[in-house]
Enzyme design. Sequence first.
Site, PDB file in Angstrom:
ATOM      1  N   CYS B  45       0.827  -1.213   0.000  1.00 41.51           N
ATOM      2  CA  CYS B  45       0.000   0.000   0.000  1.00 41.51           C
ATOM      3  C   CYS B  45       0.861   1.263   0.000  1.00 41.51           C
ATOM      4  O   CYS B  45       0.369   2.349  -0.307  1.00 41.51           O
ATOM      5  CB  CYS B  45      -0.971  -0.008   1.169  1.00 41.51           C
ATOM      6  SG  CYS B  45      -0.201  -0.344   2.728  1.00 41.51           S
ATOM      7  N   HIS B  93      18.917  -0.222  -1.279  1.00 40.94           N
ATOM      8  CA  HIS B  93      17.498   0.156  -1.166  1.00 40.94           C
ATOM      9  C   HIS B  93      16.649  -1.064  -0.784  1.00 40.94           C
ATOM     10  O   HIS B  93      15.840  -0.991   0.136  1.00 40.94           O
ATOM     11  CB  HIS B  93      17.024   0.752  -2.497  1.00 40.94           C
ATOM     12  CG  HIS B  93      15.593   1.191  -2.446  1.00 40.94           C
ATOM     13  ND1 HIS B  93      15.187   2.312  -1.751  1.00 40.94           N
ATOM     14  CD2 HIS B  93      14.465   0.637  -2.968  1.00 40.94           C
ATOM     15  CE1 HIS B  93      13.871   2.435  -1.856  1.00 40.94           C
ATOM     16  NE2 HIS B  93      13.415   1.433  -2.593  1.00 40.94           N
TER      17      HIS B  93
END
Lengths: 260, 356
Positions: B45, B93
């Site tokens: 989300c 990352h």
Amino acid sequence: MDRQLLIFATVCYLAAVIRTVISFRARIFRRSRFVFLAIALGFVLQTAFLSVRGHALGSCPITNLLEVLVFLAWSIALIYLLIGTAYRLSLMGAFTAPLVVLQLAAWLLPIDTPRAFPIAPNPWLEFHASISIIAYGAFALACVAGAMYLVQERQLKTHQLRSIFYHLPPLPNLFSAMTRLLWFGFILYSAGLISGFFVGEPLPWTKIALAIAIWILYGAILQGRYLGWMAPRRIATLCVVAFAVALSLLWSIEFVGHRV
Amino acid sequence: MNFFCFGLNHRTAPIEVRERFAGHARSPVVLRHLGCSEVLLLTTCNRVEIYAAAEANIANEEIAESLRIDDGPSSKNYLEAFYRKENAECARHLFRVAAGLDSMVVGETEILGQAKRAYADALASGNAGPLLHRLCQRAFRAAKQVRSKTQITRGPVSVGSVAVDLAEKIFGDLRGRKVLVLGAGETSTKTLRALASRGVSDLRVSNRTPARAEELAHELEGIAVPFATWLEQCREIDILISSTAAETHLLTPPLLVPILRDRADRPLFIIDIAVPRDVAPEVNEFDGVYLYDIDSLREIASESHELRRQQMAAAEAIIDEHVADFEKHLGLSQSGTRPTKECPTRVSGELRASEL
């Protein structure tokens, strides 16, 4: 040789304490296998000490104050290793280790004096003394559980949640462990008290009175718990206070026993 | 061969943009056609990210276009919302993402499961090869290490989770516990849901407006009780969540004394979310009563946030180590020792062997 075993055992317990203190300071407090292993190794060395001493004496090694303290520390470690694992209270080790270190450090004091007169082997006396000391071990662990309960309860009441809050068990678990340890200690202590009357030697009345006073003290705590007279926090406080009283009375019993 | 990460997240794009570029089942297929040899799509989300390996440089616009799920304006208008990281920076990352360091709530652990599922999907669809395998396994390992060696996941960070943590310390197992919600509000409903998720099944709702109580009780699968009886309910319940609009204290020591007498030693956890407060602070003085108002709950949550923030440096150091180690391995592979034609079956086997 036996003193060296004791020194090594103290070092092991001290390592557990240092590790705990470091964890507290770093605010990274978690269940530590190191603490458990350090206590387990200390326990093995303590057992070796008691074994060597016992063989040399030809009886249970509780003939002077140092031996009594070492035997008591051994009982505490034994019950911790059994209870801590069974009730998932491994954090108890962090609280138990300092207590054991304090008792083991007694080798620094000049209290390891051989008995002035030899005692004839008396199985009842040995049973009475050893079972009573193991009962003290259970009371010591009840005191530790009580202290943990008080720490956790205080954090909940004051809303000051430290890192340890998330690692301490819930209050009902601590209370349940405390109650079981009290019962365990009380039953053993009762057995020790009764066996004292079969020793076959005249006992000083002060010793009997003190021993019965401790029995009544713990009996009253258990009675208060089952009749609902006392809140869990009060019982936890009493566990701590009662053990402090019992420990000082144990010393008195030894002291009185030697004098009389 | 280069590998890269391309995507957007809650920091770079609002939800309106994230939902337009949410990615779909065909996104990896499109990227394979564009020249990527390996592709992984991670969608949550809060983020949509593509991790891919390719010989040639693929334009950002083409990748963004592959993620677009509607026929709205061209991706060109949104390119500034995307980021692209290559090789070691891409690895860093992903490691940070998997460890929860890049999440909206720092240290949340759900992301690791989502990353594992994304990798399993890529593997099942044949889009993951040896490079992504190594990258992902290393990311999962780094995430686990961050979780075990730091306190980044420690402590509750929302009012609901604080209440649950406290309740578990007070009562142990929450199954079978009884909760009464007095009044209604978003925070109290969320708190009640959080408690229900841990096994609280006896939910009671009381409101001055009976219809509102019925509605909330129905929504939460609980029962509505008349507002006039809420104090009597306190004899039975374990947790009271109060959030009425009353201007004076509803629960005071004189009202609580007779109730506590009937409760024996059963603890009572009171969560007072109302402002002004519904419960007099002196109530906390009673043995076995644990009163928390909204400020105390928020303070605990904010302390947890602060603790997690303090742990960031330690977590980043772990990530640095894993990136350096991964770079070292990558150097070996660039010199030709990496088995670039690794059999997919072997990769699957390794995956099964590793902890998914």
